[in-house]
Design an enzyme around this catalytic site. Sequence first.
Site, PDB file in Angstrom:
ATOM      1  CB  SER A   7      -0.896  -0.009   1.240  1.00 34.46           C
ATOM      2  OG  SER A   7      -1.401   1.290   1.445  1.00 34.46           O
ATOM      3  CG  HIS A  32      -3.824  -1.618  -1.633  1.00 38.02           C
ATOM      4  ND1 HIS A  32      -4.942  -2.365  -1.956  1.00 38.02           N
ATOM      5  CD2 HIS A  32      -4.207  -0.819  -0.607  1.00 38.02           C
ATOM      6  CE1 HIS A  32      -5.939  -2.042  -1.154  1.00 38.02           C
ATOM      7  NE2 HIS A  32      -5.529  -1.092  -0.326  1.00 38.02           N
ATOM      8  CG  ASP A  34      -5.047   2.396   0.813  1.00 37.68           C
ATOM      9  OD1 ASP A  34      -6.035   1.637   0.734  1.00 37.68           O
ATOM     10  OD2 ASP A  34      -3.937   2.033   1.246  1.00 37.68           O
ATOM     11  CG  MET A  36      -8.197   7.154   2.413  1.00 32.98           C
ATOM     12  SD  MET A  36      -7.304   7.231   3.976  1.00 32.98           S
ATOM     13  CE  MET A  36      -6.643   5.566   4.066  1.00 32.98           C
ATOM     14  CG  HIS A  65      -9.161   0.097  -0.526  1.00 30.69           C
ATOM     15  ND1 HIS A  65      -8.576  -0.104   0.708  1.00 30.69           N
ATOM     16  CD2 HIS A  65     -10.500   0.040  -0.303  1.00 30.69           C
ATOM     17  CE1 HIS A  65      -9.512  -0.256   1.627  1.00 30.69           C
ATOM     18  NE2 HIS A  65     -10.692  -0.168   1.036  1.00 30.69           N
ATOM     19  CG  MET A  67     -11.180   3.178   2.091  1.00 30.86           C
ATOM     20  SD  MET A  67      -9.637   3.159   2.997  1.00 30.86           S
ATOM     21  CE  MET A  67      -8.478   3.269   1.637  1.00 30.86           C
ATOM     22  CG  MET A 136     -11.675  -2.834   5.192  1.00 26.24           C
ATOM     23  SD  MET A 136     -10.184  -2.381   4.270  1.00 26.24           S
ATOM     24  CE  MET A 136      -9.184  -1.579   5.529  1.00 26.24           C
ATOM     25  CG  ASP A 174      -6.218  -2.857   3.165  1.00 26.30           C
ATOM     26  OD1 ASP A 174      -5.148  -2.601   3.753  1.00 26.30           O
ATOM     27  OD2 ASP A 174      -6.815  -2.031   2.437  1.00 26.30           O
TER      28      ASP A 174
HETATM   29  C1  DX5 Z   1      -6.238   1.441   5.610  1.00 29.09           C
HETATM   30  C2  DX5 Z   1      -5.804   1.194   4.193  1.00 29.09           C
HETATM   31  C3  DX5 Z   1      -4.688   0.223   4.104  1.00 29.09           C
HETATM   32  C4  DX5 Z   1      -3.430   0.656   4.808  1.00 29.09           C
HETATM   33  C5  DX5 Z   1      -2.795  -0.563   5.381  1.00 29.09           C
HETATM   34  O1  DX5 Z   1      -7.369   2.226   5.626  1.00 29.09           O
HETATM   35  O2  DX5 Z   1      -6.871   0.689   3.419  1.00 29.09           O
HETATM   36  O3  DX5 Z   1      -4.436  -0.182   2.772  1.00 29.09           O
HETATM   37  O4  DX5 Z   1      -2.496   1.287   3.995  1.00 29.09           O
HETATM   38  O5  DX5 Z   1      -1.697  -0.184   6.150  1.00 29.09           O
HETATM   39  P1  DX5 Z   1      -0.961  -1.203   7.131  1.00 29.09           P
HETATM   40  O6  DX5 Z   1      -0.482  -2.359   6.304  1.00 29.09           O
HETATM   41  O7  DX5 Z   1       0.144  -0.380   7.672  1.00 29.09           O
HETATM   42  O8  DX5 Z   1      -1.958  -1.625   8.162  1.00 29.09           O
HETATM   43 ZN    ZN Z   2      -6.409  -0.277   1.432  1.00 29.83          ZN
END
Ligand code: DX5
Ligand code: ZN
Length: 217
Positions: A7, A32, A34, A36, A65, A67, A136, A174
Amino acid sequence: MIKIAPSILSADFSCLADEMKKVADAGAEYIHIDVMDGTFVPNITLGSPVVKCLRKASRAVFDVHLMVEHPETQISAFAEAGADIITFHIEAARHAHRIVQQIKAAGCRAGVALNPATPLVMLEELLGEIDVALLMTVNPGYGGQKFIPSMLEKIEILHHTVKDNGFDVDIEVDGGIQAETSKLVRAAGANILVAGSAIYGAPDAVEAIRRIRGEDG
Ligand code: DX5
Ligand code: ZN
């Protein structure tokens, strides 16, 4: 076949292209990404224009991903930007089946993500349609959180449902994945492992990826 998806949330955002290259060269199958929106989760990270630029710098599989609230408004932009897999949260979707079709029509693989508190039954009607189920293993929003052990049973149950019914669905996990927790989730049936801090925070990405994949014996 286990796939590792570092990620970039834990990467240095001032040099994302180099940070992606580092983990791709270290053997990761996916990147990956993320996304947000500051509403579905408190943080804001990046949008499709950034993915479009990253696409020029990498041929890796982009695992996006989302969010975000109203994921249906983002699908075409991320598909055009070069996403390979687009995953949205069931908690943010009013017409999840339609969004899955939208993602596939845009030429991407479709994933649905479930927060820790969301029961597997929310996926039931979609398992015949989706490519990826993302469970998750922390509450979304931040990297570096602690793995929630009660998610192991959820992974196991989904694994059996997928296997027993012959669905062609990858199980992605994740949050809080590192060498130790990766053993547990692999044993439970997960096959796409996202890891942020455990890879980008490690001194050696090759070694970190090997350990998460379970190649350290
Ligand atoms: C959290 C994200 C993850 C995050 C995971 O909301 O969706 O992808 O980057 O990070 P680690 O592996 O550090 O828990
Ligand atoms: Zn993620």
